[in-house]
Design a protein around this motif. Structure first.
Motif, PDB file in Angstrom:
ATOM      1  N   ASN A  61     -22.591   2.067  -4.486  1.00 14.55           N
ATOM      2  CA  ASN A  61     -22.020   3.040  -3.559  1.00 14.55           C
ATOM      3  C   ASN A  61     -22.222   2.587  -2.126  1.00 14.55           C
ATOM      4  N   ASN A  62     -21.436   3.173  -1.235  1.00 16.94           N
ATOM      5  CA  ASN A  62     -21.534   2.856   0.185  1.00 16.94           C
ATOM      6  C   ASN A  62     -21.545   1.342   0.393  1.00 16.94           C
ATOM      7  N   LEU A  63     -20.580   0.692  -0.181  1.00 13.74           N
ATOM      8  CA  LEU A  63     -20.541  -0.763  -0.122  1.00 13.74           C
ATOM      9  C   LEU A  63     -20.324  -1.259   1.293  1.00 13.74           C
ATOM     10  N   LYS A  64     -20.963  -2.365   1.585  1.00  8.56           N
ATOM     11  CA  LYS A  64     -20.889  -2.984   2.905  1.00  8.56           C
ATOM     12  C   LYS A  64     -20.236  -4.362   2.789  1.00  8.56           C
ATOM     13  N   LEU A  65     -19.771  -4.853   3.923  1.00  5.73           N
ATOM     14  CA  LEU A  65     -19.131  -6.167   3.932  1.00  5.73           C
ATOM     15  C   LEU A  65     -20.056  -7.225   3.337  1.00  5.73           C
ATOM     16  N   GLU A  66     -21.346  -7.102   3.631  1.00  2.00           N
ATOM     17  CA  GLU A  66     -22.310  -8.106   3.166  1.00  2.00           C
ATOM     18  C   GLU A  66     -22.611  -8.014   1.683  1.00  2.00           C
ATOM     19  N   ASP A  67     -22.047  -7.039   0.999  1.00  2.00           N
ATOM     20  CA  ASP A  67     -22.188  -6.964  -0.457  1.00  2.00           C
ATOM     21  C   ASP A  67     -21.164  -7.852  -1.167  1.00  2.00           C
TER      22      ASP A  67
END
Length: 126
Positions: free
Chosen positions: A81-87
């Motif tokens: 959840n709340n995925l970020k670019l760095e994921d």
């Protein structure tokens, strides 16, 4: 032993994905399971692992990712959840025999796992 990941894809930042890992060819309950990821040009890094009721997360994903397993289905999941670019990375499922003892510390090194899936790509866009 076979591990097959699925569920990757393209998602916008702030969105969610659920990765699945289908395990076969071994006694699922006798193994600890882990999730790793590898971004382009970087080393493979540990994300989370689970053995019996012991669950561990890397600080970068704690509070956003949830690992779970279903022994009846021989499946391991990673809810993100709340995925970020760095994921953004290829996410790998891994397995290691417990040898009769649950994990009382996180297994964070790739060398600590004997079996690996082929990976599933997660791309987080802005």
């Amino acid at each position: 032993v076979q591990l097959v990941e699925s569920g990757g894809g393209l998602v916008q930042a702030g969105g969610s994905l659920r990765l699945s890992c289908a395990a076969s060819g071994f006694a699922f309950g006798d193994y600890g399971m882990g999730w790793f990821r590898q971004a382009s040009g970087k080393e493979r890094e540990w994300v989370s692992c689970i053995s019996d009721g012991n669950i561990y997360y890397d600080d970068s994903v704690r509070g956003r990712f949830t690992i779970s397993s279903d022994r009846a289905k021989n499946m391991v999941y990673l809810e993100m959840n709340n995925l970020k670019l760095e994921d953004t990375a290829v996410y790998y499922c891994a397995a290691e025999p417990l040898w009769g003892s649950s994990w009382y510390r996180a297994r964070t090194l790739p060398d600590e796992y004997d079996y690996w899936g082929q990976g599933t790509l997660v791309t987080v866009s802005s």
